[in-house]
Design an enzyme around this catalytic site. Structure first.
Site, PDB file in Angstrom:
ATOM      1  CG  ASP A  97      48.863  53.197  49.203  1.00 19.50           C
ATOM      2  OD1 ASP A  97      47.696  52.829  49.427  1.00 19.50           O
ATOM      3  OD2 ASP A  97      49.295  53.420  48.053  1.00 19.50           O
ATOM      4  CD  GLU A 119      50.463  47.610  45.831  1.00 26.12           C
ATOM      5  OE1 GLU A 119      49.846  46.828  45.100  1.00 26.12           O
ATOM      6  OE2 GLU A 119      50.001  48.695  46.235  1.00 26.12           O
ATOM      7  CD  GLU A 133      46.099  57.403  49.185  1.00 31.27           C
ATOM      8  OE1 GLU A 133      44.889  57.106  49.125  1.00 31.27           O
ATOM      9  OE2 GLU A 133      46.521  58.580  49.039  1.00 31.27           O
ATOM     10  CG  HIS A 209      38.437  57.102  43.881  1.00 31.48           C
ATOM     11  ND1 HIS A 209      38.827  56.250  42.886  1.00 31.48           N
ATOM     12  CD2 HIS A 209      39.221  56.824  44.949  1.00 31.48           C
ATOM     13  CE1 HIS A 209      39.805  55.480  43.326  1.00 31.48           C
ATOM     14  NE2 HIS A 209      40.077  55.818  44.563  1.00 31.48           N
ATOM     15  NE  ARG A 211      40.728  61.725  51.808  1.00 32.28           N
ATOM     16  CZ  ARG A 211      40.880  60.427  52.090  1.00 32.28           C
ATOM     17  NH1 ARG A 211      41.805  59.728  51.448  1.00 32.28           N
ATOM     18  NH2 ARG A 211      40.104  59.831  52.977  1.00 32.28           N
ATOM     19  CG  HIS A 242      34.694  56.505  45.820  1.00 42.41           C
ATOM     20  ND1 HIS A 242      34.433  57.067  47.046  1.00 42.41           N
ATOM     21  CD2 HIS A 242      35.670  55.593  46.026  1.00 42.41           C
ATOM     22  CE1 HIS A 242      35.225  56.525  47.956  1.00 42.41           C
ATOM     23  NE2 HIS A 242      35.984  55.623  47.366  1.00 42.41           N
TER      24      HIS A 242
END
Length: 382
Positions: A97, A119, A133, A209, A211, A242
């Site tokens: 994604d 996936e 994603e 991490h 967004r 990250h």
């Protein structure tokens, strides 16, 4: 007859999951395997390639400082144009994604090349969470010709979108990857990780991490993490932070200065998998860790409001802790205080794979192109 199959990936999570598939394709006599990386994440990608001894045939090297979703997508799309014209694959495989995934699939579509989506079928049904994603994988689902769904639930998600042809239930390739990376005699490159008392202490592995957790959610999560460390003297909290400046600033603000909170640099795949194998508990907003940790018998608290991986929640290996301080703290405390609650999660069956996903995907590709009789048996059917 042979076919040319190009794998395209650009981030560390993609690389971890695609690397064992690249190796499986290389073993097939009737498949010419071509590997293209975009290097959406440069350093973290390279570490995975090194672990699996993979040398890409094409490297777009698109990463730049403070890159945006638009720059990643456009540079990947333009770079893929030249690569596809030169390599002329029969099938392009993309994973999951990411922006690389969407741009790679779109570039192949523009060249009328078949696309396989590894996936496939993960959904939250909220286009802004995870962002971007959720829309990346939905858009790839519309483009793809072959859909390699890790679980039957993922297959059913595709059916809800009227995607029924070319769907194979394979298991998740990350379980295949763990067979290569996890070792009892593993020695960490990060010195701290060799000094921790994994048996006498309760080591909690943290990642945070995403967004959608930037700002207030991340502040609440990290406040809870600090309280856990302060209230439970047996806890050692290890947080590979990250590289995002937003994440690093938050981690320093809320978590620095505590003797048992260890803020370290990002780990390569092998270090992360072996740390996960030795830790007590995983607290994460990552997608991949929700699949990997249950395979190693580790409970997972998901630091998000929802997950596109509900199978592990149903199986009992994962619980959604959300992003609010009190809930995150309470759920972590329960696993630290209650052996019964811990055992119920640690001993649940991993629903994501049996280590044969890459074989099933390669078999499905050969079947689709007439190189093999019969489709592979679906994962989860005994």
């Amino acid at each position: 007859m042979s076919i040319r199959v190009m794998t395209v990936f650009g981030t560390r999570p993609e690389a971890i999951k695609m690397a064992p598939l690249v190796l499986e394709l290389q073993r097939r006599a009737d498949i010419e395997s071509i590997c293209c990386v975009t290097a959406q994440h440069r350093e973290m990608l390279d570490s995975v390639l090194e672990i699996f001894h993979i040398t890409p045939d094409y490297d777009l090297n698109i990463m730049e400082p403070r890159q945006t979703l638009s720059t990643i997508t456009t540079k990947c799309l333009l770079g893929m144009e030249e690569v596809l014209e030169r390599a002329k694959p029969d099938l392009v495989l993309v994973h999951g994604d990411t922006s690389t995934t969407f741009a790679g699939a779109l570039a192949a579509f523009y060249h009328q090349i078949k696309v396989g989506h590894v996936e496939a079928g993960l959904r939250t049904w909220d286009k802004y969470s995870p962002w971007p994603e959720e829309m990346n994988r939905r858009l790839v689902g519309d483009i793809a010709d072959l859909h390699f769904a890790p679980t039957a639930a993922n297959r059913d998600n595709l059916a809800r979108e009227d995607i029924r042809d070319g769907v194979f239930v394979t298991g998740n390739t990350v379980i295949d990857a763990l067979k290569t990376t996890v070792r009892e005699d593993f020695h960490f490159h990060t010195p701290l990780l060799n000094t921790l008392d994994y048996r006498g202490r309760k080591v909690i592995l943290v990642t945070c991490h995403r967004r959608e957790n930037y700002g207030a959610p991340m502040a609440q999560i990290m406040t809870a993490l600090r309280r856990v460390a302060e209230d439970f003297p047996q806890v050692e909290l290890v947080y590979p932070v990250h590289l995002s400046p937003v994440v690093r600033e938050a981690a320093q603000k809320y978590l620095s200065g505590h003797a048992r909170i260890h803020l370290i640099d990002p780990l390569d795949a092998q270090e992360m998998h072996n740390l996960m194998d030795r830790c007590y508990l995983v607290m994460t907003d990552s997608g991949g860790l929700q699949e990997e940790a249950p395979a190693l018998g580790k409970p997972v608290l998901v630091l998000r409001r929802e997950t596109e991986r509900p199978e592990a929640v149903t199986a009992g290996t994962v619980k959604i802790a959300g992003v609010e301080t009190e809930t995150v703290y309470r759920m972590a405390a329960e696993l630290l205080e209650s052996p019964q609650a811990y055992a119920a999660m640690a001993h649940a069956v991993n629903p994501y794979g049996d280590g044969q996903a890459c074989r099933r995907i390669a078999d499905a590709i050969e079947f689709t192109f007439g190189l093999r009789e019969g489709a592979p048996e679906p994962f989860g059917v005994h």
